[in-house]
Write a protein that holds these residues in place. Structure first.
Motif, PDB file in Angstrom:
ATOM      1  N   LYS A 101       0.734  -1.142  -0.367  1.00 43.82           N
ATOM      2  CA  LYS A 101       0.037   0.025  -0.131  1.00 43.82           C
ATOM      3  C   LYS A 101       0.851   1.066   0.046  1.00 43.82           C
ATOM      4  N   GLY A 102       2.102   1.095   0.352  1.00 42.48           N
ATOM      5  CA  GLY A 102       2.933   2.245   0.368  1.00 42.48           C
ATOM      6  C   GLY A 102       3.887   2.197  -0.941  1.00 42.48           C
ATOM      7  N   GLY A 103       3.662   1.420  -1.835  1.00 42.57           N
ATOM      8  CA  GLY A 103       4.471   1.348  -3.238  1.00 42.57           C
ATOM      9  C   GLY A 103       5.713   0.441  -2.651  1.00 42.57           C
ATOM     10  N   LEU A 104       6.688   0.682  -3.794  1.00 39.28           N
ATOM     11  CA  LEU A 104       8.152  -0.067  -3.573  1.00 39.28           C
ATOM     12  C   LEU A 104       8.995   1.016  -3.970  1.00 39.28           C
ATOM     13  N   ARG A 105      10.238   0.966  -3.067  1.00 34.82           N
ATOM     14  CA  ARG A 105      11.435   1.781  -3.666  1.00 34.82           C
ATOM     15  C   ARG A 105      11.941   1.186  -4.831  1.00 34.82           C
ATOM     16  N   ILE A 106      12.706   1.813  -5.678  1.00 31.09           N
ATOM     17  CA  ILE A 106      13.479   1.074  -6.803  1.00 31.09           C
ATOM     18  C   ILE A 106      14.739   0.640  -6.345  1.00 31.09           C
ATOM     19  N   GLY A 107      15.337   1.138  -5.258  1.00 29.81           N
ATOM     20  CA  GLY A 107      16.595   0.717  -4.750  1.00 29.81           C
ATOM     21  C   GLY A 107      17.714   1.392  -5.445  1.00 29.81           C
ATOM     22  N   LYS A 108      17.823   2.459  -5.694  1.00 28.61           N
ATOM     23  CA  LYS A 108      19.036   3.166  -6.062  1.00 28.61           C
ATOM     24  C   LYS A 108      19.826   3.435  -4.793  1.00 28.61           C
ATOM     25  N   VAL A 109      21.101   3.312  -5.012  1.00 26.79           N
ATOM     26  CA  VAL A 109      22.219   3.503  -3.964  1.00 26.79           C
ATOM     27  C   VAL A 109      21.972   4.761  -3.332  1.00 26.79           C
ATOM     28  N   ASP A 110      22.089   5.770  -4.188  1.00 28.65           N
ATOM     29  CA  ASP A 110      21.874   7.263  -3.450  1.00 28.65           C
ATOM     30  C   ASP A 110      20.528   7.426  -3.020  1.00 28.65           C
ATOM     31  N   GLU A 111      20.457   8.082  -1.945  1.00 27.38           N
ATOM     32  CA  GLU A 111      19.034   8.389  -1.350  1.00 27.38           C
ATOM     33  C   GLU A 111      18.541   9.587  -2.251  1.00 27.38           C
ATOM     34  N   THR A 112      19.139  10.595  -2.575  1.00 23.79           N
ATOM     35  CA  THR A 112      18.817  11.563  -3.029  1.00 23.79           C
ATOM     36  C   THR A 112      19.873  12.114  -4.591  1.00 23.79           C
ATOM     37  N   GLY A 113      19.296  13.072  -5.326  1.00 21.91           N
ATOM     38  CA  GLY A 113      20.134  13.631  -6.403  1.00 21.91           C
ATOM     39  C   GLY A 113      19.318  13.010  -7.661  1.00 21.91           C
ATOM     40  N   PRO A 114      19.978  13.526  -8.903  1.00 25.94           N
ATOM     41  CA  PRO A 114      19.318  13.076 -10.100  1.00 25.94           C
ATOM     42  C   PRO A 114      19.282  11.568 -10.327  1.00 25.94           C
ATOM     43  N   ASP A 115      20.189  10.869  -9.561  1.00 26.41           N
ATOM     44  CA  ASP A 115      20.089   9.429  -9.899  1.00 26.41           C
ATOM     45  C   ASP A 115      19.571   8.678  -8.273  1.00 26.41           C
ATOM     46  N   GLY A 116      18.933   9.474  -7.686  1.00 20.21           N
ATOM     47  CA  GLY A 116      18.609   9.054  -6.431  1.00 20.21           C
ATOM     48  C   GLY A 116      17.366   8.191  -6.248  1.00 20.21           C
ATOM     49  N   ASP A 117      17.258   7.548  -5.049  1.00 15.97           N
ATOM     50  CA  ASP A 117      16.049   6.595  -5.011  1.00 15.97           C
ATOM     51  C   ASP A 117      14.738   7.343  -5.127  1.00 15.97           C
ATOM     52  N   GLY A 118      13.649   6.428  -5.292  1.00 22.71           N
ATOM     53  CA  GLY A 118      12.223   7.053  -5.558  1.00 22.71           C
ATOM     54  C   GLY A 118      11.494   5.901  -5.817  1.00 22.71           C
ATOM     55  N   GLN A 119      10.373   6.170  -6.556  1.00 22.57           N
ATOM     56  CA  GLN A 119       9.498   5.204  -7.119  1.00 22.57           C
ATOM     57  C   GLN A 119       9.058   5.694  -8.409  1.00 22.57           C
ATOM     58  N   TYR A 120       9.616   4.583  -9.346  1.00 25.49           N
ATOM     59  CA  TYR A 120       9.399   4.895 -10.870  1.00 25.49           C
ATOM     60  C   TYR A 120       8.162   4.080 -11.565  1.00 25.49           C
ATOM     61  N   HIS A 121       7.485   4.917 -12.353  1.00 27.12           N
ATOM     62  CA  HIS A 121       6.224   4.157 -12.728  1.00 27.12           C
ATOM     63  C   HIS A 121       6.765   2.851 -13.738  1.00 27.12           C
ATOM     64  N   HIS A 122       7.766   2.968 -14.443  1.00 26.66           N
ATOM     65  CA  HIS A 122       8.161   1.856 -15.448  1.00 26.66           C
ATOM     66  C   HIS A 122       8.754   0.794 -14.624  1.00 26.66           C
ATOM     67  N   TYR A 123       9.494   0.950 -13.539  1.00 29.54           N
ATOM     68  CA  TYR A 123       9.801  -0.200 -12.637  1.00 29.54           C
ATOM     69  C   TYR A 123       8.767  -0.765 -12.004  1.00 29.54           C
ATOM     70  N   LEU A 124       7.780  -0.069 -11.338  1.00 33.48           N
ATOM     71  CA  LEU A 124       6.707  -0.417 -10.689  1.00 33.48           C
ATOM     72  C   LEU A 124       5.759  -1.332 -11.396  1.00 33.48           C
ATOM     73  N   THR A 125       5.301  -1.098 -12.850  1.00 31.48           N
ATOM     74  CA  THR A 125       4.694  -1.807 -13.620  1.00 31.48           C
ATOM     75  C   THR A 125       5.136  -2.977 -13.971  1.00 31.48           C
ATOM     76  N   LEU A 126       6.590  -3.055 -13.930  1.00 33.29           N
ATOM     77  CA  LEU A 126       7.302  -4.405 -14.554  1.00 33.29           C
ATOM     78  C   LEU A 126       7.128  -5.492 -13.487  1.00 33.29           C
ATOM     79  N   TRP A 127       7.312  -4.821 -11.878  1.00 36.79           N
ATOM     80  CA  TRP A 127       7.261  -5.307 -10.891  1.00 36.79           C
ATOM     81  C   TRP A 127       5.638  -6.370 -10.854  1.00 36.79           C
ATOM     82  N   MET A 128       4.846  -5.360 -10.968  1.00 39.99           N
ATOM     83  CA  MET A 128       3.397  -5.781 -11.086  1.00 39.99           C
ATOM     84  C   MET A 128       3.373  -7.129 -12.142  1.00 39.99           C
ATOM     85  N   PHE A 129       3.620  -6.869 -13.259  1.00 42.19           N
ATOM     86  CA  PHE A 129       3.605  -7.777 -14.420  1.00 42.19           C
ATOM     87  C   PHE A 129       4.227  -9.317 -13.812  1.00 42.19           C
ATOM     88  N   ALA A 130       5.474  -9.070 -13.156  1.00 42.42           N
ATOM     89  CA  ALA A 130       6.071 -10.113 -12.621  1.00 42.42           C
ATOM     90  C   ALA A 130       5.334 -10.732 -11.571  1.00 42.42           C
TER      91      ALA A 130
END
Length: 360
Positions: A101-130
């Motif tokens: 219910k809180g989603g899923l982090r994608i698991g980026k090593v950095d917490e913040t910044g341009p390549d920081g952690d977050g929730q990405y739509h295209h990763y989340l839909t791939l996980w739903m498919f799996a």
């Protein structure tokens, strides 16, 4: 060209580079991804392909132990990426009863910044498919229920009204706690992938005995509105984007879905130009491995083999996948991309059961 038995052997070898020796399901425990590939040892895109590949092994061999491996991997991902970065609590909105219910982090090593952690739509839909593929392979509806839970949690955070006139759009990235957007626009295929994956979840729910209701009907209608607002849909010359265009187009290629047929046709034309028609020095198959990123090209191979029946094109995709199976160590791929490269190699060698349910 390698035989199917040889491909299966190489498929297993690629997966073992990421997940260790998993042949004994009773003893296997999910290891951290190698090469600092994700935060606290997990990365959502890589592990989504890991789950799908374990399901593929079940269909390829008939052996149920691979589904047990997939289930353990799912649980591990939910225990790590479904929790805060320090691991102290579930993500806001989630509970032990409703872990996604809180989603899923994608698991980026950095917490913040341009390549920081977050929730990405295209990763989340791939996980739903799996999750949905695991549900149908194991005939355990709870995994599809979890995918629907995740879909309903993240959709209203990623689909937003941007113009002030009620017209919907999307952002492709939000914060790990889903409280704010971290991007200003949608990804190229986010609305298309959302529509297709949510349709797959509704269809799986029906096949697995959840009745005729479509719990994601309203969300699918929003995706449909966005994806048909500007037509025709087009693929890309970026190899990974091209591959995912074809991968997503396959699921409605037999059902008269005109936008997705347009996407598939454009993708095949682009793929033929890249893989078949460019036979001179500019051909991708003639470039030095050290100048390329393997996992992006393997994504194109996967999409071609899922979508196309063109013998020349499929043969070219097979050749490229086998090339990377033989020359992966020569790539410029950094250590933190090794795991994603190996799971993509396995998927490109044997795409799995992507078309199986379309024929049912």
């Amino acid at each position: 060209m390698a035989s199917q038995a040889a491909r299966l052997q190489r498929f297993k070898a690629a997966m073992e580079k990421v997940y260790g020796s998993f042949e004994s399901a009773a003893e296997w425990r999910v290891p951290p991804l190698p090469g600092n590939a994700g935060h606290r040892g997990r990365y959502l895109w890589t592990d989504a392909f890991g789950v799908v590949n374990f399901v593929t092994l079940r269909y390829a061999t008939g052996e149920g132990r691979y589904l047990e491996a997939a289930k353990r991997l799912v649980q591990t991902v939910h225990d790590v990426l479904g929790r805060t970065r320090d691991g102290s609590s579930r993500l806001p909105g989630a509970s032990d009863m409703e872990p996604l219910k809180g989603g899923l982090r994608i698991g980026k090593v950095d917490e913040t910044g341009p390549d920081g952690d977050g929730q990405y739509h295209h990763y989340l839909t791939l996980w739903m498919f799996a999750l949905s593929r695991l549900a149908e392979a194991s005939e355990e509806v709870r995994y599809n229920d979890l995918a629907i839970q995740l879909a309903q949690a993240i959709h209203p955070r990623l689909v937003v009204e941007k113009s002030g006139n009620g017209e919907l759009s999307m952002v492709w990235k939000i914060s790990t706690d889903m409280s704010r957007p971290l991007s200003r626009s949608k990804g190229h295929l986010d609305d298309v992938t959302g529509y297709v994956v949510f349709e797959r979840l509704d269809s799986a729910a029906h096949r697995l005995g959840r009745g005729d209701d479509q719990p994601l009907l309203a969300e699918k209608e929003q995706y449909w509105d966005m994806m048909t607002r500007s037509s025709p849909l087009q693929s890309s010359t970026d190899m990974l984007d091209l591959g995912m265009s074809l991968w997503v187009a396959q699921f409605h290629s037999r059902r008269g879905n005109e936008p997705l047929q347009e996407l598939g046709t454009d993708g095949i034309n682009t793929a033929r130009e890249i893989f078949v028609e460019r036979k001179g020095p500019g051909s991708i198959l003639l470039r030095s491995a050290g100048r390329r990123l393997a996992f992006r090209e393997l994504g194109a191979c996967l999409g071609i083999k899922c979508y196309s029946h063109d013998a020349d094109l499929v043969a070219s995709a097979d050749m490229l996948a086998e090339f990377w199976g033989n020359h992966g160590e020569e790539s410029t791929t950094p250590d933190d991309l090794m795991a994603i490269t190996q799971v993509m190699l396995a998927a490109a060698l044997i795409p799995g059961d992507g078309r199986r349910l379309e024929d049912s």
